[in-house]
Design an enzyme around this catalytic site. Structure first.
Site, PDB file in Angstrom:
ATOM      1  N   HIS A   1       1.533   2.346  -3.523  1.00 42.82           N
ATOM      2  CA  HIS A   1       0.412   3.133  -4.069  1.00 42.82           C
ATOM      3  C   HIS A   1       0.478   4.557  -3.521  1.00 42.82           C
ATOM      4  O   HIS A   1       0.286   5.535  -4.246  1.00 42.82           O
ATOM      5  CB  HIS A   1      -0.925   2.511  -3.650  1.00 42.82           C
ATOM      6  CG  HIS A   1      -1.286   1.254  -4.378  1.00 42.82           C
ATOM      7  ND1 HIS A   1      -1.400   1.197  -5.744  1.00 42.82           N
ATOM      8  CD2 HIS A   1      -1.595   0.005  -3.930  1.00 42.82           C
ATOM      9  CE1 HIS A   1      -1.760  -0.042  -6.115  1.00 42.82           C
ATOM     10  NE2 HIS A   1      -1.882  -0.778  -5.028  1.00 42.82           N
TER      11      HIS A   1
ATOM     12  N   GLU B   1       0.829  -1.209   0.000  1.00 42.96           N
ATOM     13  CA  GLU B   1       0.000   0.000   0.000  1.00 42.96           C
ATOM     14  C   GLU B   1       0.866   1.264   0.000  1.00 42.96           C
ATOM     15  O   GLU B   1       0.479   2.292  -0.549  1.00 42.96           O
ATOM     16  CB  GLU B   1      -0.959  -0.006   1.186  1.00 42.96           C
ATOM     17  CG  GLU B   1      -1.957  -1.171   1.199  1.00 42.96           C
ATOM     18  CD  GLU B   1      -2.755  -1.339  -0.088  1.00 42.96           C
ATOM     19  OE1 GLU B   1      -3.022  -0.325  -0.773  1.00 42.96           O
ATOM     20  OE2 GLU B   1      -3.098  -2.498  -0.422  1.00 42.96           O
TER      21      GLU B   1
HETATM   22 ZN    ZN Z   1      -2.596  -2.794  -5.000  1.00 43.31          ZN
END
Ligand code: ZN
Length: 503
Positions: free
Chosen positions: A269, A266
């Site tokens: 991202h 994450e």
């Molecule tokens: Zn992902």
């Protein structure tokens, strides 16, 4: 003020504000909202969505786009303004092609299908979900018809999220991957006990795991003065501006990989979203280029860095000092091997790097068949199991671990799975270029220095946001089109070494 570009920017900023307010409500719903808040939250979200959609698709937006296009026609086509008008025009055309009734029907169908899927999964009874899936297939086909396509309904759906991608191109990519992966999985399976991952299973205090994960991603460069981490059932990343990008994770006391690699994923991202040029803020350009390009960034930090030998050569002593009793007698090389164990398994989100794309291939093939009408919803579990047998040599004991495992088909996300595989391919392709530009990358990784790597990503990728399509980005950065070769070469080299396979 009569400058159409400025007027257009005002509308886009309002739409962006409304969408981001929805995202805050969505984040709250998954993290802290008490269960009693569900109904009111659904109303709030649907109201905000309707307002944003109405504002964006208004005739005024179309008129301003036309007028702005005459201004940007004389500009550098790669300038922020020219790209803003181009990308917004595409979004506008796609949004206007979907009749309001169809959009409403889709929203309604999804909100009915979600609880049916939860119940079907809980009771392992696919028949509870089948009628909803049948409706979703039908609605996806109608959506594809409304958007328009040249060859296959899947084209309309994939092109919307991954501009320029087609079903035919995906078929070629998947075929190349299949040819490479299936024999590799067999060769690895023949040496199945070469890697022991028992050190990942033990008793690891949750708070300590979470703190360690955050230390790692802060070292990666995730800026927590513009972000934070919370706990959710399903990890995700959501951004309300480049200056507020949040991640979530989940943690298992007896399995070390879950929180650690989930947080790394994450954070990839999140760093992408934090890195978008602030000049693009409050426009449709202020996010990642596509789900596939986004996934290339999460996978890069999770796998290409976080599951690499140089990384654990540097990081393992810290981890061992954090869990001295649990990791007693385990050395860094053993740990590196453990986090890379290849194992044909039932569940996509727990799959290793080698078998992961086979899970996506399976879903892609079923989606194609559903859209073509050759596979009915009620036949999906049987088709699923047949493909599990063919690609993995295993069978789910229950449909809950088979065709009901993913949330995607309960929502309205046909063609959404392909982004995961595209992310793996794009990530490896970018990494090959990074390696040639930063020849001492491995030494930097071992030293825990990620600044130059992140700087490279910032310069070449992050700052552009959604200005360029995935293909344009790859062309600009690597000088070539999308290719499976770097990923195939990467897994062959890495896992050939790990499992002692002949080159
Ligand atoms: Zn992902």
């Amino acid at each position: 003020m009569s400058d159409p570009l400025s007027e257009l920017r005002v509308i886009l900023a309002e739409v962006s504000d409304i969408n981001r307010a929805s995202a805050v409500l969505g984040w709250d719903q998954e993290t802290y909202m008490p269960p009693g808040g569900v109904m009111a939250r659904a109303d709030q979200l649907s109201t905000l969505r309707r307002i944003a959609h109405t504002r964006f698709t208004a005739a005024e937006t179309g008129r301003l786009l036309d007028e702005a296009a005459t201004i940007t026609a004389g500009m550098d086509p790669d300038s922020d303004d020219a790209r803003l008008v181009k990308v917004t025009q595409r979004d506008y055309d796609l949004s206007c092609k979907l009749p309001a009734e169809l959009v409403a029907e889709i929203t309604r169908a999804s909100s009915m299908a979600r609880p049916a899927w939860v119940e079907a999964r809980k009771t392992a009874d696919f028949s509870l979900f089948a009628p909803h899936l049948e409706t979703n297939i039908e609605l996806n086909r109608r959506q594809a018809d409304a958007l328009g396509y040249a060859v296959h309904p899947y084209d309309a759906l994939i092109d919307r999220s991954e501009p320029g991608m087609t079903a035919a191109q995906l078929r070629v990519l998947f075929e190349e991957l299949k040819v490479a992966i299936v024999p590799l999985v067999r060769a690895v399976a023949a040496k199945g006990d070469a890697v022991d991952d028992s050190c990942l299973h033990g008793d690891f205090a949750e708070a300590t795991q979470l703190a360690f994960g955050m230390d790692v991603v802060k070292q990666y460069g995730y800026d927590t003065s513009r972000g934070r981490e919370d706990l959710t059932a399903h990890p995700f990343c959501t951004g309300f501006s480049p200056n507020d990008v949040r991640i979530t994770t989940r943690v298992s006391r007896d399995f070390l990989s879950m929180a650690l690699f989930g947080t790394m994923h994450e954070s990839g991202h999140a760093m992408y979203e934090q890195g978008v040029d602030q000049a693009l803020d409050r426009t449709p350009l202020c996010r990642g280029a596509s789900p596939g390009v986004h996934e290339s960034q999460s996978r890069l930090w999770e796998n290409l860095i976080g599951r690499s030998r140089p990384f654990w050569q540097g990081m393992y002593p810290k981890l061992q000092a954090t869990f001295p009793a649990q990791l007693k007698g385990v050395d860094g090389e053993q740990f590196y091997r453990a986090v890379n164990k290849v194992m044909p398994s039932l569940i996509r989100v727990e799959a290793d790097e080698v078998t992961y794309n086979l899970h996506i291939l399976l879903r892609y093939e079923l989606e194609m068949a559903m859209l073509e009408g050759t596979l009915k919803a009620r036949e999906v579990p049987e088709a699923w199991n047949a493909k599990m047998q063919e690609y993995f040599g295993i069978q789910p004991p229950s449909v809950s671990d088979g065709a009901l495992q993913d949330i995607h088909w309960s929502g309205f996300a046909f063609a959404g799975f392909a982004g995961y595989t595209l992310g793996n391919i794009i990530g490896a392709q970018l990494f090959t270029k990074i390696r040639s530009d930063l020849p001492d990358l491995d030494a930097q990784i071992t030293a825990g220095e990620f600044g130059r790597l992140r700087g490279w990503l910032q310069t070449n990728l992050y700052r552009h946001g959604r200005k360029f399509t995935p293909n344009e980005l790859l062309q600009r950065i690597t000088g070539g089109p999308l290719s499976t070769e770097p990923w195939v070469a990467y897994v062959r080299a890495k896992f050939g070494d790990l499992y002692g396979l002949a080159a």
